[in-house]
Design a protein around this motif. Structure first.
Motif, short mmCIF file in Angstrom:
data_model
loop_
_atom_site.label_atom_id
_atom_site.label_comp_id
_atom_site.label_asym_id
_atom_site.label_seq_id
_atom_site.Cartn_x
_atom_site.Cartn_y
_atom_site.Cartn_z
N LEU A 152 21.17 46.23 34.17
CA LEU A 152 22.36 46.25 33.30
C LEU A 152 23.16 44.99 33.59
O LEU A 152 23.78 44.87 34.65
CB LEU A 152 23.20 47.50 33.58
N ASP A 153 23.11 44.06 32.66
CA ASP A 153 23.73 42.75 32.90
C ASP A 153 24.98 42.55 32.04
O ASP A 153 24.97 42.89 30.85
CB ASP A 153 22.71 41.65 32.58
N LEU A 154 25.99 42.00 32.68
CA LEU A 154 27.21 41.65 31.92
C LEU A 154 27.98 40.59 32.69
O LEU A 154 27.78 40.43 33.91
CB LEU A 154 28.09 42.88 31.66
N PRO A 155 28.82 39.79 32.00
CA PRO A 155 29.59 38.78 32.70
C PRO A 155 30.45 39.42 33.80
O PRO A 155 30.97 40.53 33.61
CB PRO A 155 30.47 38.16 31.60
N VAL A 156 30.58 38.71 34.91
CA VAL A 156 31.28 39.26 36.07
C VAL A 156 32.71 39.68 35.72
O VAL A 156 33.17 40.76 36.13
CB VAL A 156 31.28 38.22 37.21
N ASP A 157 33.42 38.86 34.93
CA ASP A 157 34.83 39.20 34.64
C ASP A 157 34.93 40.49 33.82
O ASP A 157 35.85 41.30 34.03
CB ASP A 157 35.57 38.04 33.96
N VAL A 158 33.98 40.71 32.92
CA VAL A 158 34.01 41.95 32.11
C VAL A 158 33.77 43.16 33.03
O VAL A 158 34.46 44.19 32.94
CB VAL A 158 32.95 41.91 30.98
N GLY A 159 32.80 43.03 33.93
CA GLY A 159 32.48 44.12 34.87
C GLY A 159 33.65 44.43 35.78
O GLY A 159 33.97 45.60 36.04
N LEU A 160 34.31 43.39 36.29
CA LEU A 160 35.43 43.61 37.21
C LEU A 160 36.59 44.29 36.49
O LEU A 160 37.28 45.13 37.05
CB LEU A 160 35.89 42.27 37.81
N GLU A 161 36.77 43.90 35.24
CA GLU A 161 37.84 44.52 34.43
C GLU A 161 37.57 46.03 34.28
O GLU A 161 38.46 46.85 34.48
CB GLU A 161 37.86 43.81 33.06
N ARG A 162 36.31 46.38 34.02
CA ARG A 162 35.97 47.81 33.89
C ARG A 162 36.11 48.53 35.23
O ARG A 162 36.68 49.61 35.30
CB ARG A 162 34.52 47.96 33.44
N ALA A 163 35.56 47.92 36.27
CA ALA A 163 35.56 48.57 37.59
C ALA A 163 36.97 48.68 38.15
O ALA A 163 37.26 49.58 38.93
CB ALA A 163 34.67 47.79 38.55
N GLY A 164 37.85 47.79 37.74
CA GLY A 164 39.22 47.77 38.23
C GLY A 164 39.98 49.03 37.90
O GLY A 164 40.97 49.37 38.55
N LYS A 165 39.48 49.75 36.88
CA LYS A 165 40.16 50.99 36.48
C LYS A 165 39.80 52.15 37.41
O LYS A 165 40.25 53.26 37.24
CB LYS A 165 39.78 51.33 35.03
N ARG A 166 38.92 51.86 38.42
CA ARG A 166 38.51 52.95 39.31
C ARG A 166 39.37 52.99 40.58
O ARG A 166 40.28 52.21 40.77
CB ARG A 166 37.04 52.77 39.69
N SER A 167 38.95 53.87 41.53
CA SER A 167 39.72 54.06 42.77
C SER A 167 39.55 52.89 43.74
O SER A 167 39.05 51.83 43.37
CB SER A 167 39.26 55.36 43.42
N THR A 168 39.88 53.10 45.00
CA THR A 168 39.85 52.06 46.03
C THR A 168 38.47 51.40 46.13
O THR A 168 37.46 52.10 46.25
CB THR A 168 40.13 52.70 47.41
N PRO A 169 38.38 50.07 46.11
CA PRO A 169 37.08 49.41 46.20
C PRO A 169 36.43 49.58 47.57
O PRO A 169 37.13 49.65 48.59
CB PRO A 169 37.41 47.93 45.95
N ASP A 170 35.07 49.68 47.60
CA ASP A 170 34.37 49.76 48.89
C ASP A 170 34.12 48.34 49.41
O ASP A 170 34.61 47.36 48.86
CB ASP A 170 33.08 50.59 48.76
N ARG A 171 33.33 48.23 50.50
CA ARG A 171 33.13 46.93 51.17
C ARG A 171 32.50 45.90 50.24
O ARG A 171 32.80 44.71 50.30
CB ARG A 171 32.25 47.15 52.41
#
Ligand code: Z5A
Length: 211
Positions: free
Chosen positions: A135-154
């Motif tokens: 599943l490929d997508l530009p890093v900034d788009v992925g980070l924007e989506r993932a940013g809506k989640r809870s505390t980031p892991d390592r």
């Protein structure tokens, strides 16, 4: 008889969890026995290793320690779960596998591909997935989506250049192994992403039911 070994890969916010459930449903609806599992993890020991690897408090883990722990969990997983299932004719759907090691520990951390290949050879003894959906997508788009989640892991706490190297490594593997690794444009709306996955699964399932 041998089951099919399918893996799902992608960077931050790629939508793996969402797509995994869809793939699981499609395969089970086709009447195929399926084992759904994940890495790092998938066994009692592997899940303990996962906790160590993902815990942000473990900021002092060395890159080589991280690499060895990934393969320690994988060795346990292969011997305890994946290989027995495949031998029994059960299909295995695994959320991440060794391509993630090349992408994160190789591309991201800068560990040599040869060192990873040596461990892969030792632990997997030639076993590779039959199909990998990337599943490929530009890093900034992925980070924007993932940013809506809870505390980031390592791993989710790594910087954007780490994520870009990781993405490029995944794409490089896909360009070298186009038969095994199918790239899905996961920047699109979810319906389109699932349609891309469906067309690949249609071929795979048609082949399996005619065997
Ligand atoms: N790791 C490693 O370094 N080396 C290795 O060898 C292995 C692993 C095996 C744990 O993996 C970490 O281990 C991983 C790499 C490392 N770290 N990272 N990052 P994991 O797979 O458990 O963790 P994850 O990458 O965070 O996976 P995830 O939970 O499946 O996240 P996701 O791919 O981002 O998927 P999601 O939760 O389904 O989607 C994210 C959000 O986007 C969510 O709100 C969705 O509703 C939304 N979404 C999904 N698809 C779409 C579309 N198409 N449009 C819009 N929004 C969408």
């Amino acid at each position: 008889m041998s089951g099919k070994f399918i893996t799902l890969e992608g960077g931050e916010g790629a939508g793996k969890t969402t797509c995994l459930k869809h793939i699981e449903k499609r395969i089970k609806e086709a009447g195929i026995d399926l084992c759904v599992t994940r890495e790092p993890g998938g066994t009692r020991t592997g899940e303990k290793i996962r906790e160590i690897l993902l815990d942000r408090g473990n900021f002092d883990i060395l890159d080589d320690t991280e690499l060895i722990l990934m393969f320690a969990a994988r060795s346990q997983h292969l011997n305890e779960v994946i290989s027995p299932a495949l031998v029994a004719g059960t299909w295995v759907l695994c959320d991440r596998f060794t391509d993630a090691t090349y992408a994160y520990q190789g591309g991201g951390r800068g560990i040599s591909q040869q060192r990873i290949a040596d461990l892969e050879h030792w632990v997997q003894k030639g076993l590779k997935p039959d199909l990998t959906l990337l599943l490929d997508l530009p890093v900034d788009v992925g980070l924007e989506r993932a940013g809506k989640r809870s505390t980031p892991d390592r791993f989710e706490s790594e910087d954007i250049s780490f994520m870009q190297r990781m993405r490029l490594t995944y794409l490089d593997i896909a360009s070298r192994e186009p038969e095994r690794v199918k790239v899905i444009d996961s920047s699109q709306a979810l319906g389109n992403v699932l349609s891309q996955i469906d067309s690949i699964l249609d071929d795979l399932l048609a082949g399996a039911t005619s065997e």
